[in-house]
Design a protein around this motif. Structure first.
Motif, short mmCIF file in Angstrom:
data_model
loop_
_atom_site.label_atom_id
_atom_site.label_comp_id
_atom_site.label_asym_id
_atom_site.label_seq_id
_atom_site.Cartn_x
_atom_site.Cartn_y
_atom_site.Cartn_z
N GLY A 1 -10.20 62.41 -10.98
CA GLY A 1 -9.66 61.90 -12.24
C GLY A 1 -8.86 60.62 -12.13
N TRP A 2 -9.02 59.90 -11.00
CA TRP A 2 -8.31 58.64 -10.84
C TRP A 2 -8.93 57.57 -11.74
CZ3 TRP A 2 -6.94 57.33 -5.07
CH2 TRP A 2 -6.29 58.42 -4.49
N ASN A 3 -8.11 56.58 -12.15
CA ASN A 3 -8.67 55.42 -12.82
C ASN A 3 -8.90 54.31 -11.80
OD1 ASN A 3 -6.19 54.00 -12.43
ND2 ASN A 3 -5.37 54.88 -14.33
N VAL A 4 -9.51 53.23 -12.24
CA VAL A 4 -9.87 52.15 -11.31
C VAL A 4 -8.64 51.56 -10.64
CG1 VAL A 4 -10.89 49.85 -11.15
CG2 VAL A 4 -12.06 51.62 -12.45
N ARG A 5 -7.55 51.44 -11.38
CA ARG A 5 -6.32 50.89 -10.79
C ARG A 5 -5.77 51.81 -9.70
NH1 ARG A 5 -2.17 47.20 -11.83
NH2 ARG A 5 -0.95 47.18 -9.90
N ASP A 6 -5.83 53.13 -9.93
CA ASP A 6 -5.42 54.08 -8.89
C ASP A 6 -6.21 53.84 -7.61
OD1 ASP A 6 -3.65 55.41 -10.61
OD2 ASP A 6 -5.17 56.85 -11.25
N CYS A 7 -7.53 53.72 -7.77
CA CYS A 7 -8.42 53.50 -6.62
C CYS A 7 -8.11 52.18 -5.93
CB CYS A 7 -9.88 53.53 -7.06
SG CYS A 7 -10.45 55.11 -7.66
N GLU A 8 -7.86 51.16 -6.72
CA GLU A 8 -7.57 49.84 -6.16
C GLU A 8 -6.30 49.87 -5.32
OE1 GLU A 8 -6.01 45.63 -7.90
OE2 GLU A 8 -7.67 46.55 -9.00
N ASP A 9 -5.24 50.48 -5.86
CA ASP A 9 -3.98 50.57 -5.12
C ASP A 9 -4.14 51.39 -3.84
OD1 ASP A 9 -2.76 49.08 -7.07
OD2 ASP A 9 -1.81 50.79 -8.07
N TRP A 10 -4.84 52.52 -3.95
CA TRP A 10 -5.07 53.36 -2.77
C TRP A 10 -5.87 52.61 -1.71
CZ3 TRP A 10 -9.92 54.82 -1.01
CH2 TRP A 10 -9.93 55.68 0.10
N LEU A 11 -6.93 51.93 -2.13
CA LEU A 11 -7.80 51.23 -1.19
C LEU A 11 -7.04 50.12 -0.48
CD1 LEU A 11 -10.55 50.81 0.10
CD2 LEU A 11 -11.20 49.41 -1.87
N ALA A 12 -6.27 49.33 -1.24
CA ALA A 12 -5.51 48.23 -0.64
C ALA A 12 -4.52 48.77 0.38
CB ALA A 12 -4.79 47.43 -1.72
N ARG A 13 -3.81 49.83 0.03
CA ARG A 13 -2.81 50.42 0.93
C ARG A 13 -3.47 51.02 2.16
NH1 ARG A 13 -0.56 53.03 -2.64
NH2 ARG A 13 -1.52 55.08 -2.39
N THR A 14 -4.57 51.75 1.96
CA THR A 14 -5.23 52.41 3.09
C THR A 14 -5.86 51.39 4.04
OG1 THR A 14 -5.69 54.31 1.66
CG2 THR A 14 -6.93 54.16 3.70
N LEU A 15 -6.47 50.35 3.49
CA LEU A 15 -7.02 49.30 4.35
C LEU A 15 -5.93 48.62 5.17
CD1 LEU A 15 -9.58 47.65 1.89
CD2 LEU A 15 -10.16 48.83 4.02
N SER A 16 -4.80 48.34 4.54
CA SER A 16 -3.69 47.71 5.25
C SER A 16 -3.19 48.59 6.38
CB SER A 16 -2.54 47.39 4.28
OG SER A 16 -2.91 46.39 3.36
N GLN A 17 -2.97 49.87 6.09
CA GLN A 17 -2.45 50.78 7.10
C GLN A 17 -3.46 51.04 8.21
OE1 GLN A 17 -1.50 54.10 4.57
NE2 GLN A 17 0.53 53.32 4.05
#
Length: 226
Positions: A192-208
């Motif tokens: 049930g995530w929206n696109v912004r949720d996914c974008e924030d998660w992806l950016a953070r996970t890629l960085s980490q």
């Protein structure tokens, strides 16, 4: 006479791109409405305003070739013969000096692509079990996506931002997996995530996952820096 020849060549290229775009858009609409199997070449030609022979001439491979055109145009957002590395979104990533912000821009681009291609991918995926040519096409898109994931990995290594204990090949594997259409699809449709949720998660996970510790911020610090 050289400028005139160049003008004629440019007009022909623009006309060819416009025709390919019309065909791709007509086929995409029909496939999303009816499914891949129920969409015929004749119907696509009629909707695009071309004769059927134009489809077979422009798209070697018949219907799987049509599906490839739909995929390529949907992925790029247009029918222009511009490599991914030459597109403005990628140039913006390269120009960004901060590694974490690079990955934030990359995540934004990845989610914009997902938003375009996910419906098409779902239709093609559903039909691939009964169509060997289509199954080959989807397999090829995955190989191309893995190959394309090497570009950002190499760029991070070139600017000294990639973790020292992470090879370019393994970094590309991480990027490929984290930007999987199926993964993002589940976050949106199941979680049930929206696109912004996914974008924030992806950016953070890629960085980490990819960056040296000195290049990353804690999640709250990254949020406060927006």
């Amino acid at each position: 006479m050289k400028p005139k020849r160049r003008y004629v060549s440019d007009v022909r290229r623009e006309n060819a791109e416009a025709t390919r775009l019309r065909i791709a858009e007509a086929a995409r609409v029909l496939m999303l409405e009816r499914g891949y199997a129920a969409t015929t070449m004749a119907e696509v030609a009629k909707a695009a305003g071309v004769v059927v022979q134009t489809l077979y001439t422009a798209l070697p491979g018949g219907k799987p070739g049509l599906a490839k055109l739909v995929w390529d145009v949907t992925l790029a957002g247009d029918a222009k013969a511009i490599p991914q590395s030459g597109r403005p979104q990628v140039q913006a990533i390269i120009a960004e000096p901060d590694p974490e912000r690079k990955l934030a821009v990359f995540a934004r681009m990845a989610l914009a692509i997902y938003d375009r291609v996910a419906p098409v991918h779902r239709v093609l995926r559903a039909a691939a079990a009964a169509d060997a040519g289509l199954a080959d096409l989807l397999a090829d898109t995955e190989h191309q996506r893995l190959k394309g994931s090497r570009g950002p990995a190499e760029h991070l290594a070139a600017v000294g931002a990639l973790r020292a204990d992470l090879s370019v090949e393994r970094a590309a594997d991480h990027i490929y997996a984290l930007t999987s259409i199926e993964l993002l699809e589940r976050l949106v449709e199941v979680c049930g995530w929206n696109v912004r949720d996914c974008e924030d998660w992806l950016a953070r996970t890629l960085s980490q996952t990819l960056l040296e510790t000195g290049h990353t911020q804690m999640p709250q610090e990254a949020e406060n820096s927006r």
